[in-house]
Design a protein around this motif. Sequence first.
Motif, PDB file in Angstrom:
ATOM      1  N   LEU A 263     -41.642  -4.463  20.022  1.00 61.24           N
ATOM      2  CA  LEU A 263     -41.767  -3.653  18.809  1.00 61.24           C
ATOM      3  C   LEU A 263     -41.120  -2.288  19.059  1.00 61.24           C
ATOM      4  O   LEU A 263     -41.298  -1.712  20.135  1.00 61.24           O
ATOM      5  CB  LEU A 263     -43.242  -3.417  18.440  1.00 61.24           C
TER       6      LEU A 263
ATOM      7  N   PRO B 292     -50.368  -6.597   4.833  1.00 62.46           N
ATOM      8  CA  PRO B 292     -51.132  -5.619   4.051  1.00 62.46           C
ATOM      9  C   PRO B 292     -50.955  -5.804   2.542  1.00 62.46           C
ATOM     10  O   PRO B 292     -49.901  -6.260   2.083  1.00 62.46           O
ATOM     11  CB  PRO B 292     -50.533  -4.268   4.471  1.00 62.46           C
TER      12      PRO B 292
ATOM     13  N   ALA C  50     -45.913  -7.227  22.874  1.00 59.79           N
ATOM     14  CA  ALA C  50     -47.134  -7.838  22.344  1.00 59.79           C
ATOM     15  C   ALA C  50     -47.061  -9.342  22.490  1.00 59.79           C
ATOM     16  O   ALA C  50     -45.977  -9.930  22.481  1.00 59.79           O
ATOM     17  CB  ALA C  50     -47.310  -7.455  20.878  1.00 59.79           C
ATOM     18  N   LEU C  51     -48.244  -9.922  22.666  1.00 62.23           N
ATOM     19  CA  LEU C  51     -48.350 -11.387  22.777  1.00 62.23           C
ATOM     20  C   LEU C  51     -49.204 -11.876  21.626  1.00 62.23           C
ATOM     21  O   LEU C  51     -50.237 -11.291  21.318  1.00 62.23           O
ATOM     22  CB  LEU C  51     -49.012 -11.741  24.106  1.00 62.23           C
TER      23      LEU C  51
ATOM     24  N   SER D  19     -37.869  -8.095   5.517  1.00 61.22           N
ATOM     25  CA  SER D  19     -37.077  -6.922   5.087  1.00 61.22           C
ATOM     26  C   SER D  19     -35.736  -7.355   4.497  1.00 61.22           C
ATOM     27  O   SER D  19     -35.320  -6.844   3.447  1.00 61.22           O
ATOM     28  CB  SER D  19     -36.832  -5.972   6.267  1.00 61.22           C
TER      29      SER D  19
ATOM     30  N   GLY E 155     -48.102  -2.371  12.937  1.00 66.22           N
ATOM     31  CA  GLY E 155     -47.722  -3.042  11.682  1.00 66.22           C
ATOM     32  C   GLY E 155     -46.327  -2.614  11.250  1.00 66.22           C
ATOM     33  O   GLY E 155     -45.976  -1.431  11.326  1.00 66.22           O
TER      34      GLY E 155
ATOM     35  N   ARG F 206     -46.371 -16.540   9.727  1.00 67.01           N
ATOM     36  CA  ARG F 206     -45.057 -16.069   9.281  1.00 67.01           C
ATOM     37  C   ARG F 206     -44.114 -17.218   8.926  1.00 67.01           C
ATOM     38  O   ARG F 206     -43.198 -17.053   8.127  1.00 67.01           O
ATOM     39  CB  ARG F 206     -44.463 -15.149  10.348  1.00 67.01           C
TER      40      ARG F 206
ATOM     41  N   ILE G 223     -41.780   0.469  12.845  1.00 65.42           N
ATOM     42  CA  ILE G 223     -43.142  -0.012  13.101  1.00 65.42           C
ATOM     43  C   ILE G 223     -44.099   1.166  13.334  1.00 65.42           C
ATOM     44  O   ILE G 223     -43.762   2.137  14.012  1.00 65.42           O
ATOM     45  CB  ILE G 223     -43.132  -0.990  14.295  1.00 65.42           C
TER      46      ILE G 223
HETATM   47  C1  LIG Z   1     -46.787  -9.766  18.477  1.00 67.09           C
HETATM   48  C2  LIG Z   1     -46.514  -8.983  17.216  1.00 67.09           C
HETATM   49  C3  LIG Z   1     -47.534  -8.853  16.268  1.00 67.09           C
HETATM   50  C4  LIG Z   1     -47.270  -8.185  15.060  1.00 67.09           C
HETATM   51  N1  LIG Z   1     -48.249  -8.183  14.102  1.00 67.09           N
HETATM   52  C5  LIG Z   1     -47.999  -7.627  12.896  1.00 67.09           C
HETATM   53  C6  LIG Z   1     -48.937  -7.728  11.835  1.00 67.09           C
HETATM   54  O1  LIG Z   1     -49.998  -8.379  11.961  1.00 67.09           O
HETATM   55  N2  LIG Z   1     -48.645  -7.122  10.652  1.00 67.09           N
HETATM   56  C7  LIG Z   1     -47.474  -6.429  10.463  1.00 67.09           C
HETATM   57  O2  LIG Z   1     -47.272  -5.855   9.377  1.00 67.09           O
HETATM   58  N3  LIG Z   1     -46.537  -6.359  11.445  1.00 67.09           N
HETATM   59  C8  LIG Z   1     -46.758  -6.954  12.633  1.00 67.09           C
HETATM   60  N4  LIG Z   1     -45.787  -6.945  13.612  1.00 67.09           N
HETATM   61  C9  LIG Z   1     -44.472  -6.374  13.277  1.00 67.09           C
HETATM   62  C10 LIG Z   1     -43.709  -7.357  12.361  1.00 67.09           C
HETATM   63  O3  LIG Z   1     -43.631  -8.625  12.964  1.00 67.09           O
HETATM   64  C11 LIG Z   1     -42.305  -6.814  12.062  1.00 67.09           C
HETATM   65  O4  LIG Z   1     -42.415  -5.471  11.666  1.00 67.09           O
HETATM   66  C12 LIG Z   1     -41.620  -7.618  10.954  1.00 67.09           C
HETATM   67  O5  LIG Z   1     -41.348  -8.939  11.359  1.00 67.09           O
HETATM   68  C13 LIG Z   1     -40.294  -6.940  10.548  1.00 67.09           C
HETATM   69  O6  LIG Z   1     -39.602  -7.742   9.634  1.00 67.09           O
HETATM   70  P1  LIG Z   1     -37.999  -7.694   9.575  1.00 67.09           P
HETATM   71  O7  LIG Z   1     -37.621  -8.534   8.420  1.00 67.09           O
HETATM   72  O8  LIG Z   1     -37.546  -6.284   9.633  1.00 67.09           O
HETATM   73  O9  LIG Z   1     -37.511  -8.367  10.935  1.00 67.09           O
HETATM   74  P2  LIG Z   1     -37.773  -9.855  11.471  1.00 67.09           P
HETATM   75  O10 LIG Z   1     -39.003 -10.410  10.868  1.00 67.09           O
HETATM   76  O11 LIG Z   1     -37.694  -9.761  12.953  1.00 67.09           O
HETATM   77  O12 LIG Z   1     -36.532 -10.681  10.932  1.00 67.09           O
HETATM   78  C14 LIG Z   1     -35.261 -10.523  11.491  1.00 67.09           C
HETATM   79  C15 LIG Z   1     -34.424 -11.750  11.151  1.00 67.09           C
HETATM   80  O13 LIG Z   1     -33.106 -11.515  11.615  1.00 67.09           O
HETATM   81  C16 LIG Z   1     -32.599 -12.697  12.202  1.00 67.09           C
HETATM   82  N5  LIG Z   1     -31.571 -12.305  13.175  1.00 67.09           N
HETATM   83  C17 LIG Z   1     -31.725 -11.568  14.295  1.00 67.09           C
HETATM   84  N6  LIG Z   1     -30.559 -11.383  14.914  1.00 67.09           N
HETATM   85  C18 LIG Z   1     -29.627 -12.021  14.183  1.00 67.09           C
HETATM   86  C19 LIG Z   1     -28.231 -12.196  14.315  1.00 67.09           C
HETATM   87  N7  LIG Z   1     -27.567 -11.674  15.337  1.00 67.09           N
HETATM   88  N8  LIG Z   1     -27.571 -12.912  13.387  1.00 67.09           N
HETATM   89  C20 LIG Z   1     -28.237 -13.455  12.329  1.00 67.09           C
HETATM   90  N9  LIG Z   1     -29.566 -13.319  12.153  1.00 67.09           N
HETATM   91  C21 LIG Z   1     -30.260 -12.607  13.064  1.00 67.09           C
HETATM   92  C22 LIG Z   1     -33.812 -13.367  12.834  1.00 67.09           C
HETATM   93  O14 LIG Z   1     -33.632 -14.761  12.990  1.00 67.09           O
HETATM   94  C23 LIG Z   1     -34.911 -13.022  11.824  1.00 67.09           C
HETATM   95  O15 LIG Z   1     -35.067 -14.053  10.861  1.00 67.09           O
HETATM   96  C24 LIG Z   1     -46.013  -7.584  14.831  1.00 67.09           C
HETATM   97  C25 LIG Z   1     -45.000  -7.679  15.807  1.00 67.09           C
HETATM   98  C26 LIG Z   1     -45.242  -8.384  16.980  1.00 67.09           C
HETATM   99  C27 LIG Z   1     -44.150  -8.511  18.001  1.00 67.09           C
END
Ligand SMILES: Cc1cc2nc3c(=O)[nH]c(=O)nc-3n(C[C@H](O)[C@H](O)[C@H](O)COP(=O)(O)OP(=O)(O)OC[C@H]3O[C@@H](n4cnc5c(N)ncnc54)[C@H](O)[C@@H]3O)c2cc1C
Length: 381
Positions: free
Chosen positions: A268, A47, A181-182, A13, A298, A102, A292
Amino acid sequence: MEREIIVVGAGPSGSTTATALAQKGHNVLLIDRQQFPRDKTCGDGIPAGAIEILYSLGMKERIQDAGFYPVTRILLSSPRGYVVEADLKPGKMGANSCVVPRTEFDALIQQYAVDSGVEFCQAQVKEPIIEDNRVVGVRATVNGNLQEIRAQAVVAADGVTSVVARTLRDDKQEDGHRAVALRTYITDIEENPHQVEFYLYHEILPGYAWIFPYGEGKANVGLGMRLDKFREIDSSLEDLVDIFLEMPEIKKRIRRGGELNDTAIWQLNFGSQPIKKAYSGALLVGDAAGLINPLTGGGIHNGLQSAVLASDVIHEALEKKDTSLKQLAVYDDLINENMKANMRKSYFLQRSLMRIPIWADLLIRWGGSNSDIANIFIDKL
Ligand SMILES: Cc1cc2nc3c(=O)[nH]c(=O)nc-3n(C[C@H](O)[C@H](O)[C@H](O)COP(=O)(O)OP(=O)(O)OC[C@H]3O[C@@H](n4cnc5c(N)ncnc54)[C@H](O)[C@@H]3O)c2cc1C
């Protein structure tokens, strides 16, 4: 020095928001506490819709060169073992859904942000700086020193444990709208090539276990459960995964003893709890905005959609030299227009499955790939 925009978090994101803003000509500082490549606990199911958002930002060639493992089939199994299988259609631009660790996926997007002109900085953000009820920057530890970095707009993309969202939100995520989730990796499973598998069964409803293969007998395997329900049971997630892998139809597919690697647990936040995502000087995207899907778990597609919407809203605000809440509030409306109906339907089904588990059997047995539940899973992949 004041920056134009700070994006906190370089997951899908954050990196996508940063890229989209850089492509509109803005000066963006992208901050993450980790260097890339880095792992993120996930099912690794990406997706087609998410891939197409990246295509639209010019990543088609890089993604095709990376050779992600495509998935073209889905299997959904009900508590009593009724099964529906369906083809997954590619997106409008021809992208397939895929399974990609990832570590690899996020690094590709983060590097693309940098190549698009975004400045990346490894730093731990401690809190947003708030003056006169307005976010004007962040306090972050850079190379061991606490620094204030100011900007005209801040985007919180720092995931489910977001320090920015925690400071700005005046509510808390309720256990009924959260999950744990694990995920683990297995290297010797007889996979159904290019097919993702979802297993709904009584012990973990509302939740499911998954097998997402990515070639040569390797798969991401895991399960997730709604947090309030998980707190009521005695088993750990590790126990539940063992139970899943001992199920006869799964056990017979594990070839050399089923060693599990890189097992990790994460949380999540579901979009079924409506939260405010626009603040004076700041927007929340992705998991930091609690986007989510409450049925499938997802979040990547919604995260990327929110990134594009946030970049449009911030671009317009900066053109008008006005990043007040009045100008940014349209972001909440746009998120609702794009995601609310799907979140509601997914939440309704999730609640129904918990109250009447037999629903899952009935929907899958009689509805097949046309049932609402199958459609939502298919839609998200
Ligand atoms: C076990 C599990 C299985 C999942 N499976 C799926 C799937 O198969 N498909 C799917 O679409 N979704 C899945 N999800 C959900 C998906 O992982 C998340 O929706 C997705 O990672 C969101 O992306 P994001 O960029 O918003 O956040 P994130 O990917 O969490 O990225 C956040 C970033 O912020 C950084 N950060 C955090 N705090 C700080 C801070 N204080 N200072 C600086 N940096 C910071 C972190 O290091 C990280 O790099 C799953 C989730 C889990 C827990």
